[in-house]
Design an enzyme around this catalytic site. Structure first.
Site, PDB file in Angstrom:
ATOM      1  N   GLU A 252       0.934  -1.166   0.233  1.00  0.00           N
ATOM      2  CA  GLU A 252       0.606   0.348  -0.191  1.00  0.00           C
ATOM      3  C   GLU A 252       1.146   1.231  -0.135  1.00  0.00           C
ATOM      4  O   GLU A 252       1.708   1.484   0.623  1.00  0.00           O
ATOM      5  CB  GLU A 252      -0.861   0.203   1.325  1.00  0.00           C
ATOM      6  CG  GLU A 252      -1.833  -1.270   1.881  1.00  0.00           C
ATOM      7  CD  GLU A 252      -2.767  -1.052   0.294  1.00  0.00           C
ATOM      8  OE1 GLU A 252      -2.952  -0.366  -0.355  1.00  0.00           O
ATOM      9  OE2 GLU A 252      -3.729  -2.384   0.297  1.00  0.00           O
ATOM     10  N   CYS A 286      -2.866   9.126   3.000  1.00  0.00           N
ATOM     11  CA  CYS A 286      -2.966   8.155   1.686  1.00  0.00           C
ATOM     12  C   CYS A 286      -3.493   8.553   0.960  1.00  0.00           C
ATOM     13  O   CYS A 286      -3.186   8.715  -0.034  1.00  0.00           O
ATOM     14  CB  CYS A 286      -2.512   6.407   1.850  1.00  0.00           C
ATOM     15  SG  CYS A 286      -3.628   6.034   3.183  1.00  0.00           S
TER      16      CYS A 286
HETATM   17  P1  NAD Z   1       8.483   5.354   4.298  1.00  0.00           P
HETATM   18  O1  NAD Z   1       7.571   4.078   2.710  1.00  0.00           O
HETATM   19  O2  NAD Z   1       9.353   6.861   4.431  1.00  0.00           O
HETATM   20  O3  NAD Z   1       8.203   4.249   5.373  1.00  0.00           O
HETATM   21  C1  NAD Z   1       7.398   3.379   6.009  1.00  0.00           C
HETATM   22  C2  NAD Z   1       8.400   2.563   6.647  1.00  0.00           C
HETATM   23  O4  NAD Z   1       9.221   1.499   5.687  1.00  0.00           O
HETATM   24  C3  NAD Z   1       9.275   2.544   8.137  1.00  0.00           C
HETATM   25  O5  NAD Z   1       8.935   1.879   8.899  1.00  0.00           O
HETATM   26  C4  NAD Z   1      10.257   2.464   7.455  1.00  0.00           C
HETATM   27  O6  NAD Z   1      11.273   2.493   8.941  1.00  0.00           O
HETATM   28  C5  NAD Z   1       9.960   1.447   6.790  1.00  0.00           C
HETATM   29  N1  NAD Z   1      11.539   1.472   5.757  1.00  0.00           N
HETATM   30  C6  NAD Z   1      12.575   2.279   5.526  1.00  0.00           C
HETATM   31  N2  NAD Z   1      13.583   1.914   4.165  1.00  0.00           N
HETATM   32  C7  NAD Z   1      13.087   0.718   4.558  1.00  0.00           C
HETATM   33  C8  NAD Z   1      13.525  -0.191   3.383  1.00  0.00           C
HETATM   34  N3  NAD Z   1      14.462  -0.483   2.854  1.00  0.00           N
HETATM   35  N4  NAD Z   1      13.285  -1.384   3.499  1.00  0.00           N
HETATM   36  C9  NAD Z   1      12.108  -1.588   4.628  1.00  0.00           C
HETATM   37  N5  NAD Z   1      11.491  -0.876   5.191  1.00  0.00           N
HETATM   38  C10 NAD Z   1      12.083   0.438   4.812  1.00  0.00           C
HETATM   39  O7  NAD Z   1       7.030   5.974   4.465  1.00  0.00           O
HETATM   40  P2  NAD Z   1       6.128   7.237   5.251  1.00  0.00           P
HETATM   41  O8  NAD Z   1       6.707   8.035   5.062  1.00  0.00           O
HETATM   42  O9  NAD Z   1       6.042   6.246   7.190  1.00  0.00           O
HETATM   43  O10 NAD Z   1       4.942   7.331   5.046  1.00  0.00           O
HETATM   44  C11 NAD Z   1       3.909   8.168   4.450  1.00  0.00           C
HETATM   45  C12 NAD Z   1       4.283   7.464   2.817  1.00  0.00           C
HETATM   46  O11 NAD Z   1       3.167   6.285   3.356  1.00  0.00           O
HETATM   47  C13 NAD Z   1       3.346   8.374   1.799  1.00  0.00           C
HETATM   48  O12 NAD Z   1       3.688   8.127   0.689  1.00  0.00           O
HETATM   49  C14 NAD Z   1       2.211   7.829   1.677  1.00  0.00           C
HETATM   50  O13 NAD Z   1       0.805   8.088   0.749  1.00  0.00           O
HETATM   51  C15 NAD Z   1       1.931   6.168   2.134  1.00  0.00           C
HETATM   52  N6  NAD Z   1       0.761   5.585   2.710  1.00  0.00           N
HETATM   53  C16 NAD Z   1       0.225   4.467   2.025  1.00  0.00           C
HETATM   54  C17 NAD Z   1      -1.344   4.009   2.671  1.00  0.00           C
HETATM   55  C18 NAD Z   1      -1.771   3.247   2.107  1.00  0.00           C
HETATM   56  O14 NAD Z   1      -2.489   2.345   2.685  1.00  0.00           O
HETATM   57  N7  NAD Z   1      -1.348   3.066   0.275  1.00  0.00           N
HETATM   58  C19 NAD Z   1      -1.027   4.461   3.940  1.00  0.00           C
HETATM   59  C20 NAD Z   1      -0.417   5.183   4.562  1.00  0.00           C
HETATM   60  C21 NAD Z   1       0.470   5.966   3.774  1.00  0.00           C
END
Ligand code: NAD
Length: 478
Positions: A252, A286
């Protein structure tokens, strides 16, 4: 645990929850985004802790699967009771860590949604499907447990998104290892502490830490599936790191949802729905409305109606009941929003309200901002702002609006606003998005599948379809 433990509060305040999760000196400092003061130090786990959690989850999985759907569903319902009983303390901690107000569609709403999702997930039925029945032979489709599910989450709705991941995973007989965002680990640790009042500790783990924990989880040979919610860039990294072990993935990812307002609307009637579609959780959602396309016949009226509503929505410290909008969760996100609005101003767009942050004030507050007369190519339109700044683009023909809506690589949600339901559905069918709402935006339902199109991800969450994505399909033919 007794029934009383589950229906009377175990933790009366956020401070009691923080003590229970062993938030103490030496871990990761977590700042209140409204004041920039320390909330607590979050425990900082290591890759050794991850290894221990995965190993324990793996060992516990067969017995958990053997307990069967009815028993697991009953435990999910008991977990919902425990959440309800401890809702006040959870909402207080969520508000202080994430920044979202207690009031409005925010912290209390999020904790309530967690309980609602647990109950709804417990109540779903997933029967084996009879595919072919002939000549005394039957082909059936079953869904077996996958094994260990790794769940990696973001910072915007940390508790609710965790429940979206863990509830169907546990229900299907998997055990779970969660990796919360490093910005909001306290909320997820506290949530799981309360869930453990009903759900056995060995089947649900949290490993709090940075990217290395996420990478370790998504490449771990004993993890069968990753549920990931976060940015598209991280989703791509997870596809790569999970490739060698051919993990199942539900991704997601980011969105940049378009809303198309057709010329037949009553602007006053739709303005509040448009406002909350865009500004829920102060835009950090999101599937929030992030680009609004308005027909030239109603452009001025829609802009005026939105400005009128925006001016009545108080923003401030979350624990103050008057507020319904809060700060950005972190400085980096604040800088992204501020920069995008500055670029829009520089390119000659018209700021209708906001766009003038008080930089002397502590906290990451960016004012509710509406930007009109903006080009579709402007960065505030083309990039996901993930904050309280909505660009409003004027269009002349519906074909033009649909082309602009479909012009990006992402396609999570979208909406069409019209007083003609048939016309609205015709337009909706032409939009490239996982969900298209009509006369609303971003409303989700635990019975209705949700997922992205294009680079907003793949796999579905919620409802029976969501359960299927947490199972291993198996055909029995004979
Ligand atoms: P992010 O991708 O920066 O981080 C999300 C998670 O991934 C964190 O826990 C982070 O520590 C982890 N992470 C970072 N690098 C990683 C790697 N290489 N491997 C595995 N895990 C890793 O996202 P964010 O800034 O926390 O959230 C905002 C984004 O999330 C926005 O783009 C938003 O649109 C999206 N979002 C999508 C949904 C949906 O349902 N589609 C819901 C909420 C947020």
């Amino acid at each position: 645990m007794t029934a009383e433990t589950l229906t009377s509060p175990t933790y009366a305040t956020a401070a009691e929850l923080l003590a229970a999760i062993e938030a103490s000196d030496g871990g990761r400092p977590i700042l209140d985004p409204a004041t920039e003061e320390l909330v607590a130090h979050a425990p900082e786990h290591t890759v050794d802790d991850l290894e221990a959690a995965v190993t324990t989850a793996r060992a516990a999985q067969p017995a958990w699967a053997a307990r069967g759907h009815a028993e697991r569903s009953a435990l999910l319902v008991a977990a919902a009771d425990a959440l309800d009983a401890n809702a006040a303390a959870l909402a207080e901690l969520l508000s202080r860590e994430q920044g979202k107000p207690l009031n409005g569609p925010n912290a209390r709403f999020e904790v309530g949604a967690c309980a609602a999702w647990l109950r709804a997930t417990a109540g779903l039925e997933l029967e084996p499907e009879i595919l072919v029945e002939e000549n005394g032979s039957t082909a059936e489709l079953h869904y077996r447990p996958l094994g260990v599910v790794g769940a990696i989450g973001p910072w915007n709705w940390p508790m609710m998104i965790s429940v979206w991941q863990l509830a169907p995973a546990l229900r299907m007989g998997n055990t779970v290892v969660m990796k919360p965002s490093e910005y909001t680990p306290l909320s997820v640790l506290a949530l799981v502490k309360v869930l453990h009042l009903a759900i056995p500790e060995e089947v649900l783990h949290v490993v709090a830490g940075g990217r290395e924990i996420g990478e370790g989880l998504s490449s771990h040979p004993l993890v069968d599936k990753i549920m990931f919610t976060g940015s598209t860039a991280t989703g791509k990294a997870i596809i790569r790191s999970s490739a060698d072990t051919v993990k199942r993935l539900t991704l997601e990812l980011g969105g940049n949802d378009a809303g198309i307002v057709l010329p037949d609307v009553d602007p006053a009637a739709i303005a509040e729905g448009l406002f909350w579609g865009a500004f829920i959780n102060t835009g950090q959602t999101c599937a929030a409305l992030k680009r609004l396309y308005v027909h030239e016949d109603v452009y001025s009226e829609v802009c005026e109606a939105l400005v009128a509503i925006a001016g009545t929505m108080p923003m401030g410290i979350g624990l103050d009941e008057a507020n319904v909008l809060g700060p950005l969760q972190n400085r980096a996100q604040y800088d992204i929003v501020a920069d995008l609005v500055e670029q829009a101003k520089a390119s000659g767009s018209r700021v209708l309200i906001g766009g003038d942050p008080d930089t002397a004030r502590p906290g990451y507050f960016y004012p509710t901002t509406l930007v009109a007369d903006i080009a579709n190519t402007d960065a505030l339109v083309a990039q996901e702002q993930f904050g309280p700044a909505l660009p409003i683009i004027r269009y002349s023909t519906v074909d033009e609006a649909i082309a602009m809506a479909n012009g990006l690589e992402v396609g999570l949600g979208a909406s069409v606003w019209s007083s003609d339901p048939v016309r609205a559905r015709e337009v909706a069918a032409r939009i490239e998005a996982g969900t298209v709402w009509i006369n609303k935006h971003g409303t989700i339902d635990p019975r209705v599948p949700f997922g992205g199109a294009k680079q907003s991800g793949y796999g579905l969450e919620f409802g029976v379809e969501g359960l299927k994505h947490l199972g291993a399909p198996q055909v029995i033919d004979g």
